[in-house]
Scaffold this motif. Structure first.
Motif, PDB file in Angstrom:
ATOM      1  N   MET A 129       0.821  -1.209   0.000  1.00 48.25           N
ATOM      2  CA  MET A 129       0.000   0.000   0.000  1.00 48.25           C
ATOM      3  C   MET A 129       0.855   1.259   0.000  1.00 48.25           C
ATOM      4  O   MET A 129       0.444   2.304  -0.491  1.00 48.25           O
ATOM      5  CB  MET A 129      -0.936  -0.003   1.221  1.00 48.25           C
ATOM      6  N   SER A 130       2.045   1.158   0.531  1.00 48.96           N
ATOM      7  CA  SER A 130       2.958   2.300   0.591  1.00 48.96           C
ATOM      8  C   SER A 130       3.573   2.619  -0.768  1.00 48.96           C
ATOM      9  O   SER A 130       4.185   3.665  -0.953  1.00 48.96           O
ATOM     10  CB  SER A 130       4.080   2.015   1.587  1.00 48.96           C
ATOM     11  N   GLY A 131       3.419   1.700  -1.716  1.00 47.77           N
ATOM     12  CA  GLY A 131       4.027   1.875  -3.028  1.00 47.77           C
ATOM     13  C   GLY A 131       5.312   1.083  -3.183  1.00 47.77           C
ATOM     14  O   GLY A 131       5.829   0.940  -4.294  1.00 47.77           O
ATOM     15  N   GLU A 132       5.814   0.562  -2.067  1.00 46.74           N
ATOM     16  CA  GLU A 132       7.031  -0.246  -2.110  1.00 46.74           C
ATOM     17  C   GLU A 132       6.774  -1.556  -2.843  1.00 46.74           C
ATOM     18  O   GLU A 132       5.715  -2.171  -2.693  1.00 46.74           O
ATOM     19  CB  GLU A 132       7.508  -0.536  -0.692  1.00 46.74           C
ATOM     20  N   LYS A 133       7.754  -2.004  -3.636  1.00 47.88           N
ATOM     21  CA  LYS A 133       7.614  -3.240  -4.396  1.00 47.88           C
ATOM     22  C   LYS A 133       8.745  -4.206  -4.077  1.00 47.88           C
ATOM     23  O   LYS A 133       9.858  -3.788  -3.791  1.00 47.88           O
ATOM     24  CB  LYS A 133       7.604  -2.947  -5.904  1.00 47.88           C
ATOM     25  N   GLU A 134       8.430  -5.481  -4.125  1.00 51.75           N
ATOM     26  CA  GLU A 134       9.458  -6.506  -3.977  1.00 51.75           C
ATOM     27  C   GLU A 134       9.199  -7.612  -4.995  1.00 51.75           C
ATOM     28  O   GLU A 134       8.056  -7.971  -5.253  1.00 51.75           O
ATOM     29  CB  GLU A 134       9.468  -7.071  -2.555  1.00 51.75           C
ATOM     30  N   VAL A 135      10.272  -8.109  -5.590  1.00 52.57           N
ATOM     31  CA  VAL A 135      10.160  -9.110  -6.653  1.00 52.57           C
ATOM     32  C   VAL A 135      10.777 -10.420  -6.185  1.00 52.57           C
ATOM     33  O   VAL A 135      11.862 -10.441  -5.589  1.00 52.57           O
ATOM     34  CB  VAL A 135      10.858  -8.623  -7.942  1.00 52.57           C
ATOM     35  N   LYS A 136      10.059 -11.522  -6.462  1.00 52.55           N
ATOM     36  CA  LYS A 136      10.556 -12.854  -6.107  1.00 52.55           C
ATOM     37  C   LYS A 136      10.608 -13.711  -7.365  1.00 52.55           C
ATOM     38  O   LYS A 136       9.602 -13.888  -8.042  1.00 52.55           O
ATOM     39  CB  LYS A 136       9.629 -13.510  -5.079  1.00 52.55           C
ATOM     40  N   ASP A 137      11.788 -14.239  -7.676  1.00 50.98           N
ATOM     41  CA  ASP A 137      11.932 -15.144  -8.816  1.00 50.98           C
ATOM     42  C   ASP A 137      11.737 -16.576  -8.316  1.00 50.98           C
ATOM     43  O   ASP A 137      12.489 -17.057  -7.473  1.00 50.98           O
ATOM     44  CB  ASP A 137      13.312 -14.984  -9.458  1.00 50.98           C
ATOM     45  N   LEU A 138      10.694 -17.238  -8.843  1.00 51.69           N
ATOM     46  CA  LEU A 138      10.342 -18.580  -8.382  1.00 51.69           C
ATOM     47  C   LEU A 138      10.596 -19.651  -9.443  1.00 51.69           C
ATOM     48  O   LEU A 138      10.118 -20.784  -9.307  1.00 51.69           O
ATOM     49  CB  LEU A 138       8.865 -18.616  -7.974  1.00 51.69           C
ATOM     50  N   THR A 139      11.341 -19.288 -10.470  1.00 53.18           N
ATOM     51  CA  THR A 139      11.557 -20.202 -11.590  1.00 53.18           C
ATOM     52  C   THR A 139      12.139 -21.540 -11.148  1.00 53.18           C
ATOM     53  O   THR A 139      11.739 -22.601 -11.640  1.00 53.18           O
ATOM     54  CB  THR A 139      12.481 -19.553 -12.635  1.00 53.18           C
ATOM     55  N   ASP A 140      13.062 -21.502 -10.215  1.00 51.77           N
ATOM     56  CA  ASP A 140      13.754 -22.733  -9.796  1.00 51.77           C
ATOM     57  C   ASP A 140      12.918 -23.602  -8.853  1.00 51.77           C
ATOM     58  O   ASP A 140      13.197 -24.797  -8.701  1.00 51.77           O
ATOM     59  CB  ASP A 140      15.083 -22.383  -9.114  1.00 51.77           C
ATOM     60  N   THR A 141      11.909 -23.013  -8.210  1.00 49.84           N
ATOM     61  CA  THR A 141      11.124 -23.773  -7.222  1.00 49.84           C
ATOM     62  C   THR A 141       9.693 -24.056  -7.677  1.00 49.84           C
ATOM     63  O   THR A 141       8.987 -24.834  -7.021  1.00 49.84           O
ATOM     64  CB  THR A 141      11.069 -23.014  -5.885  1.00 49.84           C
ATOM     65  N   CYS A 142       9.279 -23.437  -8.773  1.00 53.54           N
ATOM     66  CA  CYS A 142       7.891 -23.601  -9.220  1.00 53.54           C
ATOM     67  C   CYS A 142       7.837 -24.005 -10.694  1.00 53.54           C
ATOM     68  O   CYS A 142       7.420 -23.211 -11.560  1.00 53.54           O
ATOM     69  CB  CYS A 142       7.096 -22.323  -8.997  1.00 53.54           C
ATOM     70  N   ASP A 143       8.248 -25.207 -10.982  1.00 51.80           N
ATOM     71  CA  ASP A 143       8.152 -25.737 -12.334  1.00 51.80           C
ATOM     72  C   ASP A 143       6.682 -26.074 -12.608  1.00 51.80           C
ATOM     73  O   ASP A 143       6.140 -27.039 -12.059  1.00 51.80           O
ATOM     74  CB  ASP A 143       9.017 -27.000 -12.477  1.00 51.80           C
ATOM     75  N   LEU A 144       6.023 -25.280 -13.455  1.00 51.07           N
ATOM     76  CA  LEU A 144       4.588 -25.445 -13.668  1.00 51.07           C
ATOM     77  C   LEU A 144       4.236 -26.637 -14.552  1.00 51.07           C
ATOM     78  O   LEU A 144       3.060 -26.878 -14.826  1.00 51.07           O
ATOM     79  CB  LEU A 144       3.999 -24.156 -14.253  1.00 51.07           C
ATOM     80  N   GLU A 145       5.240 -27.380 -14.965  1.00 48.11           N
ATOM     81  CA  GLU A 145       4.988 -28.621 -15.690  1.00 48.11           C
ATOM     82  C   GLU A 145       4.861 -29.800 -14.725  1.00 48.11           C
ATOM     83  O   GLU A 145       4.585 -30.915 -15.139  1.00 48.11           O
ATOM     84  CB  GLU A 145       6.115 -28.892 -16.693  1.00 48.11           C
ATOM     85  N   THR A 146       5.068 -29.518 -13.440  1.00 52.51           N
ATOM     86  CA  THR A 146       4.966 -30.579 -12.429  1.00 52.51           C
ATOM     87  C   THR A 146       3.893 -30.209 -11.403  1.00 52.51           C
ATOM     88  O   THR A 146       3.619 -29.027 -11.155  1.00 52.51           O
ATOM     89  CB  THR A 146       6.301 -30.774 -11.688  1.00 52.51           C
ATOM     90  N   LYS A 147       3.301 -31.229 -10.807  1.00 57.51           N
ATOM     91  CA  LYS A 147       2.280 -31.021  -9.780  1.00 57.51           C
ATOM     92  C   LYS A 147       2.869 -30.300  -8.579  1.00 57.51           C
ATOM     93  O   LYS A 147       2.241 -29.402  -8.000  1.00 57.51           O
ATOM     94  CB  LYS A 147       1.699 -32.376  -9.358  1.00 57.51           C
ATOM     95  N   GLU A 148       4.082 -30.665  -8.201  1.00 55.65           N
ATOM     96  CA  GLU A 148       4.738 -30.051  -7.052  1.00 55.65           C
ATOM     97  C   GLU A 148       5.005 -28.564  -7.294  1.00 55.65           C
ATOM     98  O   GLU A 148       4.815 -27.734  -6.406  1.00 55.65           O
ATOM     99  CB  GLU A 148       6.058 -30.767  -6.756  1.00 55.65           C
ATOM    100  N   GLY A 149       5.437 -28.232  -8.524  1.00 55.76           N
ATOM    101  CA  GLY A 149       5.716 -26.836  -8.854  1.00 55.76           C
ATOM    102  C   GLY A 149       4.467 -25.978  -8.791  1.00 55.76           C
ATOM    103  O   GLY A 149       4.497 -24.842  -8.289  1.00 55.76           O
ATOM    104  N   ILE A 150       3.349 -26.507  -9.303  1.00 52.99           N
ATOM    105  CA  ILE A 150       2.081 -25.781  -9.256  1.00 52.99           C
ATOM    106  C   ILE A 150       1.638 -25.577  -7.812  1.00 52.99           C
ATOM    107  O   ILE A 150       1.173 -24.505  -7.426  1.00 52.99           O
ATOM    108  CB  ILE A 150       0.996 -26.528 -10.060  1.00 52.99           C
ATOM    109  N   GLU A 151       1.791 -26.620  -6.999  1.00 57.04           N
ATOM    110  CA  GLU A 151       1.412 -26.531  -5.588  1.00 57.04           C
ATOM    111  C   GLU A 151       2.254 -25.489  -4.855  1.00 57.04           C
ATOM    112  O   GLU A 151       1.745 -24.748  -4.000  1.00 57.04           O
ATOM    113  CB  GLU A 151       1.554 -27.895  -4.917  1.00 57.04           C
ATOM    114  N   ASN A 152       3.551 -25.409  -5.186  1.00 46.22           N
ATOM    115  CA  ASN A 152       4.424 -24.415  -4.552  1.00 46.22           C
ATOM    116  C   ASN A 152       3.982 -22.995  -4.888  1.00 46.22           C
ATOM    117  O   ASN A 152       3.938 -22.120  -4.019  1.00 46.22           O
ATOM    118  CB  ASN A 152       5.873 -24.628  -5.002  1.00 46.22           C
ATOM    119  N   LEU A 153       3.636 -22.765  -6.172  1.00 46.69           N
ATOM    120  CA  LEU A 153       3.188 -21.435  -6.578  1.00 46.69           C
ATOM    121  C   LEU A 153       1.843 -21.113  -5.932  1.00 46.69           C
ATOM    122  O   LEU A 153       1.632 -19.989  -5.453  1.00 46.69           O
ATOM    123  CB  LEU A 153       3.071 -21.354  -8.102  1.00 46.69           C
TER     124      LEU A 153
END
Length: 301
Positions: free
Chosen positions: A106-130
């Motif tokens: 709400m303050s306008g501050e932003k933070e970015v998280k790269d989840l490429t290595d932990t959320c492989d969307l081709e796998t059930k586990e990756g989808i669940e993590n995301l």
């Protein structure tokens, strides 16, 4: 991108000409009569073109099935559905080669998280993590942090979201906070608007909720603030038909009850949104749909 720059250049040149001394006074007077506030409207259009995101906005009452619809569109169960008020934050989905979240406070501050290595969307586990990560940020029934966030931007490969087009999941109308205001921030530059209705709730239309959003849309149209989509192209998805059952076991009576509800909800939609086309009112039970093909015209202006 090149076409966008060309249009912006045309806007700039036209604005310069209309403000110049070369623009004859009699023509200026006629233009002011036929198109009042033409310079102000031209400035709006120029600012509109400069906006980077063009949204397909999905809105609806609390627990109507917005998140379920978006999951079906994406072909992956990214969002957790809930019978209670769940999504407390605006969620923006965009096409991206990498899987990443951009959280805006709400303050306008932003933070970015790269989840490429932990959320492989081709796998059930990756989808669940995301899904778990998103749930912790946006689900009001499981996390209080979502109330403190303005939006969550989700990037992963979504081929049908071309260019700067994004899919926007909004908090449920009727829940906590000024949801209408949150939704209205995205509608002026939206390329499409989808409203999800729970037919199992008061016959499908809450009189104190839906009109507020639709009335705001009408006002935007009057003020020339919403140039991106035609009111007749608004889509209404009526959901949860599986919850409508008869008090007895007579299947014929149940069918009659559903048909009565269907006529009633269409009548109410037409009353609140006179531009609606019959072909744009959909009847379904989203939880029972295995694969949902939802075609939306993503062409830019």
């Amino acid at each position: 991108m090149l076409q966008k720059k060309m249009v912006l250049t045309l806007y700039h040149d036209l604005e310069s000409f209309l403000k110049s001394e070369d623009f004859e006074n009699d023509l200026k007077e006629n233009l002011e009569i036929s198109h009042p506030n033409y310079l102000k409207n031209l400035e709006r259009r120029k600012k509109d073109m400069q906006k980077s995101d063009h949204a397909i906005v999905v809105a609806g009452e609390t627990s109507a099935g917005k998140s379920t619809l978006i999951n079906k569109i994406l072909g992956k169960r990214i969002f957790k559905g809930d019978n209670l008020e769940s999504t407390g934050t605006i969620c923006k989905i965009r096409n991206s080669e990498r899987i990443a979240l951009s959280v805006e406070h709400m303050s306008g501050e932003k933070e970015v998280k790269d989840l490429t290595d932990t959320c492989d969307l081709e796998t059930k586990e990756g989808i669940e993590n995301l899904r778990k990560t998103l749930n912790d940020l946006t689900n009001m029934t499981d996390s209080k942090k979502s109330v403190q966030l303005k939006s969550v931007d989700i990037g992963f490969p979504v081929p049908f979201l071309k260019g700067d087009t994004i899919l926007v999941d909004t908090p449920g109308i009727g829940g906590s906070g000024d949801v209408a205001q949150k939704v209205m921030e995205y509608l002026p530059n939206a390329v499409s608007f989808v409203f999800v209705i729970n037919v199992g709730s008061a016959g499908g239309m809450q009189n104190d909720r839906l009109p507020k959003i639709l009335k705001s849309l009408v006002i935007l149209g009057i003020q020339n603030e919403m140039p991106c989509f035609d009111p007749k192209d608004v889509l209404f998805v009526t959901n949860k038909w599986d919850t409508i059952t008869s008090c007895d076991s007579d299947s014929e009576e149940e069918d009659r009850q559903k048909e009565k509800t269907w006529k009633d909800v269409k009548c109410k939609i037409e009353k609140q949104w006179c531009a609606v086309q019959q072909k744009n009112i959909f009847k379904m039970s989203l939880k029972e749909v295995n694969t949902f093909q939802f075609s939306i015209d993503l062409s830019m202006r």
